[in-house]
Scaffold this motif. Structure first.
Motif, PDB file in Angstrom:
ATOM      1  N   GLY A 199       0.776  -1.231   0.000  1.00 30.60           N
ATOM      2  CA  GLY A 199       0.000   0.000   0.000  1.00 30.60           C
ATOM      3  C   GLY A 199       0.805   1.277   0.000  1.00 30.60           C
ATOM      4  N   VAL A 200       1.873   1.348  -0.808  1.00 29.09           N
ATOM      5  CA  VAL A 200       2.648   2.589  -0.856  1.00 29.09           C
ATOM      6  C   VAL A 200       1.946   3.624  -1.743  1.00 29.09           C
ATOM      7  CG1 VAL A 200       4.825   1.360  -0.513  1.00 29.09           C
ATOM      8  CG2 VAL A 200       4.084   1.931  -2.837  1.00 29.09           C
ATOM      9  N   SER A 201       2.325   4.888  -1.542  1.00 28.27           N
ATOM     10  CA  SER A 201       1.666   5.962  -2.290  1.00 28.27           C
ATOM     11  C   SER A 201       2.344   6.239  -3.632  1.00 28.27           C
ATOM     12  CB  SER A 201       1.669   7.250  -1.461  1.00 28.27           C
ATOM     13  OG  SER A 201       3.007   7.626  -1.206  1.00 28.27           O
ATOM     14  N   ASP A 202       3.575   5.756  -3.812  1.00 28.56           N
ATOM     15  CA  ASP A 202       4.296   6.035  -5.058  1.00 28.56           C
ATOM     16  C   ASP A 202       3.588   5.400  -6.257  1.00 28.56           C
ATOM     17  OD1 ASP A 202       6.029   5.634  -2.699  1.00 28.56           O
ATOM     18  OD2 ASP A 202       7.639   6.304  -4.020  1.00 28.56           O
ATOM     19  N   ARG A 203       3.712   6.078  -7.395  1.00 31.71           N
ATOM     20  CA  ARG A 203       3.336   5.407  -8.634  1.00 31.71           C
ATOM     21  C   ARG A 203       4.489   4.466  -9.000  1.00 31.71           C
ATOM     22  NH1 ARG A 203       1.109   9.327 -13.137  1.00 31.71           N
ATOM     23  NH2 ARG A 203       3.224  10.143 -13.130  1.00 31.71           N
ATOM     24  N   TYR A 204       4.162   3.286  -9.488  1.00 31.70           N
ATOM     25  CA  TYR A 204       5.224   2.301  -9.731  1.00 31.70           C
ATOM     26  C   TYR A 204       4.901   1.470 -10.965  1.00 31.70           C
ATOM     27  CZ  TYR A 204       1.953  -1.159  -8.186  1.00 31.70           C
ATOM     28  OH  TYR A 204       0.842  -1.943  -8.129  1.00 31.70           O
ATOM     29  N   VAL A 205       5.928   0.921 -11.574  1.00 30.73           N
ATOM     30  CA  VAL A 205       5.762  -0.048 -12.666  1.00 30.73           C
ATOM     31  C   VAL A 205       6.773  -1.175 -12.497  1.00 30.73           C
ATOM     32  CG1 VAL A 205       4.944   1.600 -14.420  1.00 30.73           C
ATOM     33  CG2 VAL A 205       7.395   1.142 -14.205  1.00 30.73           C
ATOM     34  N   ALA A 206       6.414  -2.336 -13.020  1.00 30.35           N
ATOM     35  CA  ALA A 206       7.380  -3.426 -13.148  1.00 30.35           C
ATOM     36  C   ALA A 206       7.933  -3.389 -14.565  1.00 30.35           C
ATOM     37  CB  ALA A 206       6.707  -4.763 -12.891  1.00 30.35           C
ATOM     38  N   VAL A 207       9.239  -3.616 -14.695  1.00 26.08           N
ATOM     39  CA  VAL A 207       9.874  -3.651 -16.016  1.00 26.08           C
ATOM     40  C   VAL A 207      10.557  -5.001 -16.182  1.00 26.08           C
ATOM     41  CG1 VAL A 207      11.797  -2.724 -17.353  1.00 26.08           C
ATOM     42  CG2 VAL A 207      10.192  -1.166 -16.278  1.00 26.08           C
ATOM     43  N   ILE A 208      10.323  -5.625 -17.317  1.00 29.18           N
ATOM     44  CA  ILE A 208      10.930  -6.937 -17.575  1.00 29.18           C
ATOM     45  C   ILE A 208      11.267  -7.044 -19.057  1.00 29.18           C
ATOM     46  CG2 ILE A 208       8.691  -8.089 -17.937  1.00 29.18           C
ATOM     47  CD1 ILE A 208       9.911 -10.525 -16.409  1.00 29.18           C
ATOM     48  N   GLY A 209      12.262  -7.834 -19.400  1.00 29.28           N
ATOM     49  CA  GLY A 209      12.616  -8.055 -20.805  1.00 29.28           C
ATOM     50  C   GLY A 209      11.828  -9.218 -21.381  1.00 29.28           C
ATOM     51  N   ASP A 210      11.942  -9.410 -22.678  1.00 34.27           N
ATOM     52  CA  ASP A 210      11.166 -10.496 -23.298  1.00 34.27           C
ATOM     53  C   ASP A 210      11.735 -11.870 -22.956  1.00 34.27           C
ATOM     54  OD1 ASP A 210      13.379  -9.717 -24.793  1.00 34.27           O
ATOM     55  OD2 ASP A 210      12.402  -9.961 -26.733  1.00 34.27           O
ATOM     56  N   SER A 211      13.063 -12.002 -22.997  1.00 31.76           N
ATOM     57  CA  SER A 211      13.642 -13.310 -22.694  1.00 31.76           C
ATOM     58  C   SER A 211      13.387 -13.683 -21.241  1.00 31.76           C
ATOM     59  CB  SER A 211      15.148 -13.299 -22.979  1.00 31.76           C
ATOM     60  OG  SER A 211      15.681 -14.593 -22.860  1.00 31.76           O
ATOM     61  N   THR A 212      13.513 -12.703 -20.346  1.00 27.52           N
ATOM     62  CA  THR A 212      13.256 -13.013 -18.933  1.00 27.52           C
ATOM     63  C   THR A 212      11.762 -13.168 -18.656  1.00 27.52           C
ATOM     64  OG1 THR A 212      13.428 -10.663 -18.444  1.00 27.52           O
ATOM     65  CG2 THR A 212      15.350 -11.985 -17.999  1.00 27.52           C
ATOM     66  N   PHE A 213      10.933 -12.564 -19.491  1.00 26.23           N
ATOM     67  CA  PHE A 213       9.485 -12.794 -19.367  1.00 26.23           C
ATOM     68  C   PHE A 213       9.183 -14.275 -19.610  1.00 26.23           C
ATOM     69  CE2 PHE A 213       5.231 -12.997 -21.394  1.00 26.23           C
ATOM     70  CZ  PHE A 213       4.475 -12.506 -20.343  1.00 26.23           C
ATOM     71  N   PHE A 214       9.778 -14.824 -20.676  1.00 26.02           N
ATOM     72  CA  PHE A 214       9.578 -16.258 -20.935  1.00 26.02           C
ATOM     73  C   PHE A 214      10.277 -17.099 -19.872  1.00 26.02           C
ATOM     74  CE2 PHE A 214       9.216 -14.544 -25.374  1.00 26.02           C
ATOM     75  CZ  PHE A 214       7.866 -14.798 -25.513  1.00 26.02           C
ATOM     76  N   HIS A 215      11.368 -16.568 -19.328  1.00 23.69           N
ATOM     77  CA  HIS A 215      12.136 -17.303 -18.316  1.00 23.69           C
ATOM     78  C   HIS A 215      11.320 -17.493 -17.035  1.00 23.69           C
ATOM     79  CE1 HIS A 215      15.036 -17.653 -14.962  1.00 23.69           C
ATOM     80  NE2 HIS A 215      15.867 -18.193 -15.831  1.00 23.69           N
ATOM     81  N   SER A 216      10.810 -16.391 -16.485  1.00 25.00           N
ATOM     82  CA  SER A 216      10.103 -16.511 -15.208  1.00 25.00           C
ATOM     83  C   SER A 216       9.191 -15.319 -14.952  1.00 25.00           C
ATOM     84  CB  SER A 216      11.116 -16.665 -14.058  1.00 25.00           C
ATOM     85  OG  SER A 216      12.149 -15.716 -14.188  1.00 25.00           O
ATOM     86  N   GLY A 217       8.700 -14.692 -16.017  1.00 24.25           N
ATOM     87  CA  GLY A 217       7.828 -13.531 -15.850  1.00 24.25           C
ATOM     88  C   GLY A 217       6.350 -13.848 -16.002  1.00 24.25           C
ATOM     89  N   ILE A 218       6.041 -15.002 -16.540  1.00 28.01           N
ATOM     90  CA  ILE A 218       4.620 -15.304 -16.801  1.00 28.01           C
ATOM     91  C   ILE A 218       3.894 -15.647 -15.496  1.00 28.01           C
ATOM     92  CG2 ILE A 218       3.044 -16.815 -18.078  1.00 28.01           C
ATOM     93  CD1 ILE A 218       5.272 -17.037 -20.238  1.00 28.01           C
ATOM     94  N   ASN A 219       4.539 -16.414 -14.623  1.00 25.93           N
ATOM     95  CA  ASN A 219       3.903 -16.759 -13.339  1.00 25.93           C
ATOM     96  C   ASN A 219       3.546 -15.525 -12.513  1.00 25.93           C
ATOM     97  OD1 ASN A 219       4.473 -19.289 -14.249  1.00 25.93           O
ATOM     98  ND2 ASN A 219       5.432 -20.010 -12.386  1.00 25.93           N
ATOM     99  N   PRO A 220       4.488 -14.596 -12.298  1.00 22.16           N
ATOM    100  CA  PRO A 220       4.101 -13.408 -11.526  1.00 22.16           C
ATOM    101  C   PRO A 220       3.066 -12.535 -12.234  1.00 22.16           C
ATOM    102  CG  PRO A 220       6.361 -13.209 -12.327  1.00 22.16           C
ATOM    103  CD  PRO A 220       5.927 -14.620 -12.580  1.00 22.16           C
TER     104      PRO A 220
END
Lengths: 192, 587
Positions: free
Chosen positions: B407-428
């Protein structure tokens, strides 16, 4: 067979690794045990690249020891100076007169040392220092990427060995369509 | 005939000579070139798996089927593949299974310098450690023989200096081509291969008994050898540390270990009895030293040599001098050169890299950026400085979701690459959706694993063997699992990119922005170099905030180095006075 330790230093994309591949192969062709080591991975991103090449009767470490380099070949002026601690009073240094300003210099936060400052700094340890217009000569021949081979020509003039061994290895390792140009670059370096 | 090969080339060659037929890997420095070289040999199947766990499961299946198999990864990759490592230790591999694990002491290209010799002990599998390229070649074959003889996976450990150093390798005759007649039937043996508790309980004693037999093997194996010298200092060492120690202690006695787990107790005892003082020289953890100490043999290691960073001949020499083991060499301990301030040269995003547009925009928007590992981690460095966490591949999306739930007040984004997305980004990504988070994920999609040198991945449309294949569509994938807000945008259109990110930050549902453009270093895409009008340029330095190396601040104005510039034109987009002109139409 006396050991010869070389250190090549440059910036990612300058062809330092190809030149060190040529140099270690020349050592093997000339009958030395030869090893080389460098770290790649981040090097394409404009970072520092340093490559160690060692020739000897029997070489254990692929990495040159500080104070032991017989030759330092700098592909870029600042990078040459960065490895001064590897030199001793009998070391010979060959530096391409070419600057690639690092980020802090581009941003105006730091000054790129003057040629005189770099020369004085390297000379605090080196035995001899030779400036080479490697990039300019390579550019005149049509491709600045051949600066490394000009530097190898200048190195050959100091290290010796059979010229054909050097030229054969260059022929094997550079792209086919640039073989003749690279041989010319090597000769230009040799004549300096 | 001898040929110069890097450790990685030699491993690939050794695998070919030893009849390895299947190879699976996820790229990771310093291991990547093994599979890139192995694919060139005739009669082998190789693939890039989306991550190391998948690669090892593939390797297990191939080995279960009786085929000699190699799986390669960097040290932190074995964390990802730890699950299959532990089960295949229990089941055994049947066919030869060698796992090449490349550690990175000194963290040349890694987030930590974990010592994976501990995995060998932890998972109770043998580990070999070559000290040069010739050994790297030979040890692959030895590892496969051990694997088949003892029915165990075997780890071959390299370090960066072994993987990336070149030394001479003896060229061997090509292995005979074996014509396949009938395909073998899979030998079903669920009692051995189904690790339900009842079966696993029966397998554990087999593992312990195997360890005992391997310890016996270690005592007599030619992998471990005593190199007699004088009877003063005796050095136990392995891998690259052996080479440095040999330089610094030319006359000492050596116990050179090629098998670092399990260790040969009797051989160590015999060696200790032959010398006056026993020293262990090993990078990173006191793995060998602790074992020797537990045997009750006096030994020194980490009190002399550091636990941190990679070794070098001078590190070993300086430590040995400080400990009084050798005399200082006056030439080498020369007075240092006078000081000169040499500006450092950190790696940067390439000229023309699309990631630059994203991080420049995120910095302008002042959002918290939860990052990941790839080229784009360079977005953390100045002047972009727009990444605030980086832990491991796939981490950013989970970390962002945790920040959301805290519950932080900051605006935030997650950044990930395509290879790492296939590596372990789909589950999260699924986790955000399932647990009703609001995270916006920015996927930096350049269609290739760029950081490690442009390896193919499931979004590239080609396999490691350069066959055309399906190109996984990440936007369709996200929509398919239930994402309703998915947009694709170019990283080179800064105005639009900024508007899309703002829009996603405002939305209260989980969302995905696919920032898509093929890596320009890979495709060699170039455009005409922009021109700076020195009269219009007010030298304000706004363009320098892009952190693009061709842009240089001169005395009166900005200049662009045409040899480095890729012509992407981002500098022209950010210039407040219109002093930088591009001709994008003539591209």
């Amino acid at each position: 067979m006396k050991k010869i330790d070389f250190l090549m230093a440059g910036v990612g994309g300058q062809g330092t690794i190809l030149a060190s591949d040529i140099l270690v192969e020349v050592g093997l062709q000339m009958g030395y045990d030869a090893k080389k080591s460098e770290v790649h991975g981040m090097s394409q991103r404009g970072g520092t690249v340093e490559s160690h090449v060692r020739w000897g009767e029997k070489v254990y470490s692929p990495v040159v020891e500080k104070g032991q380099a017989d030759y330092l070949i700098g592909f870029e002026m600042l990078e040459a100076a960065r490895w001064t601690s590897y030199l001793n009073s009998t070391s010979a240094v060959i530096v391409n007169r070419f600057r690639i300003p690092p980020p802090a210099v581009n941003l105006g936060q730091k000054a790129y040392p003057s040629e005189q400052e770099l020369e004085d700094y390297i000379n605090t340890r080196a035995g001899q220092l030779q400036w080479v217009e490697g990039t300019a000569i390579a550019k005149d021949l049509g491709n600045p990427a051949m600066a490394g081979v000009v530097l190898l020509g200048a190195l050959f003039a100091r290290v010796g060995g059979t010229e054909s061994a050097w030229l054969n290895v260059i022929e094997q390792l550079v792209p086919q369509k640039f073989v003749e140009l690279n041989k010319q670059a090597f000769k230009k370096g040799q004549e300096l | 005939m001898k040929k110069l090969m890097s450790g990685n080339e030699a491993i690939a060659y050794g695998a070919y000579l030893s009849g390895v037929k299947v190879g699976s890997a996820y790229p990771g420095t310093p291991s990547t070139e093994i599979m890139e070289n192995f694919v060139k040999y005739p009669g082998v199947y190789t693939e890039w798996a989306p991550n190391e766990k998948v690669a090892l499961d593939v390797g297990v299946g191939s080995a279960y089927a009786g085929t000699r198999t190699m799986v390669t990864m960097k040290h932190v990759g074995l964390n990802v593949a730890a699950d299959p490592l532990f089960y295949v230790s229990y089941t055994g591999s049947n066919g030869g299974l060698v796992i090449i694990n490349a550690d990175d002491p000194g963290m040349h290209s890694s987030q930590n310098e974990q010592d994976n010799r501990n995995y060998a002990k932890f998972a109770k599998v043998p580990m070999l450690e070559p000290a040069d390229s010739e050994e790297a070649k030979q040890y692959v074959g030895v590892a496969l023989e051990i694997s088949e003889t003892y029915d165990t996976p075997v780890i071959l450990r390299t370090t960066t200096r072994i993987s990336h150093s070149k030394s001479a390798v003896e060229v061997e005759p090509a292995p005979p081509v074996v014509e396949k007649t009938a395909l073998p039937a899979y030998q079903r043996n669920p009692g051995k291969y189904v690790m339900v508790p009842a079966n696993a309980r029966r397998r554990h004693p087999v593992v312990e008994e195997r360890q005992n037999r391997l310890t016996q093997y270690a005592e007599n194996s030619p992998l471990n050898r005593i190199e007699p010298g004088d009877d003063g200092i005796g050095i136990i060492t392995a891998g690259i540390a052996y080479q440095y120690a040999r330089e610094v202690f030319p006359t000492a006695s050596f116990l050179k270990l090629g098998l670092v787990h399990p260790l040969p107790d009797q051989l160590i005892r015999d060696f200790a009895g032959q010398v006056r003082e026993l020293i262990v020289i090993e990078e990173l953890e006191p793995f060998i030293e602790e074992h020797v100490k537990l045997m009750g043999i006096p030994v020194r290691g980490k009190e002399i040599f550091p636990i941190i960073d990679e070794f070098s001949p001078q590190v070993v020499r300086e430590c040995a001098i400080a400990a009084g083991l050798i005399e200082a060499d006056p030439v080498l301990s020369d007075t240092p050169a006078t000081q000169l301030d040499l500006p450092v040269r950190p790696p940067m995003l390439c000229p023309g890299c699309g990631h630059r547009g994203v991080f420049y925009t995120l910095k302008q928007l002042d959002v918290l950026v939860l990052g990941d590992i790839g080229c784009y981690t360079l977005g953390a460095g100045p002047p972009l400085a727009a990444m605030h966490t980086t832990g491991c591949m796939g981490a950013g999306i989970g970390v962002a979701h945790g920040i959301d739930k805290a519950g932080v007040s900051d605006r935030y984004v997650a950044v990930i690459g395509d290879s790492t997305f296939f590596h372990s980004g789909i589950n999260p990504l699924i986790n955000v959706l399932y647990n009703q988070g609001t995270t916006t994920t920015i996927l930096l999609d350049n269609r290739v694993t760029a950081m490690t040198g442009h390896q193919m991945h499931p979004g590239s449309g080609r396999t490691l063997q350069n066959k055309e294949t399906i190109e996984v569509n990440v936007s369709a994938l996200a929509r398919g699992i239930g994402y309703e807000k998915v947009d694709e945008v170019s990283p080179y259109d800064l105005e639009k990119l900024s508007a899309v990110i703002e829009d996603h930050l405002e939305s209260k549902i989980p969302s995905l922005i696919v920032v898509k453009h093929p890596c320009v270093l890979y495709t060699r895409e170039r455009h005409p170099v922009p021109v700076v009008d020195p009269d219009t340029c007010i030298n304000c330095g706004t363009c320098l905030d892009l952190g693009c190396s061709p842009l240089t601040q001169e005395e009166d104005n900005i200049s662009i180095n045409p040899m480095l510039c890729n012509g992407c034109g981002m500098c022209a987009q950010v210039c407040p006075t219109g002093a930088i002109q591009t001709d994008q139409t003539s591209s």
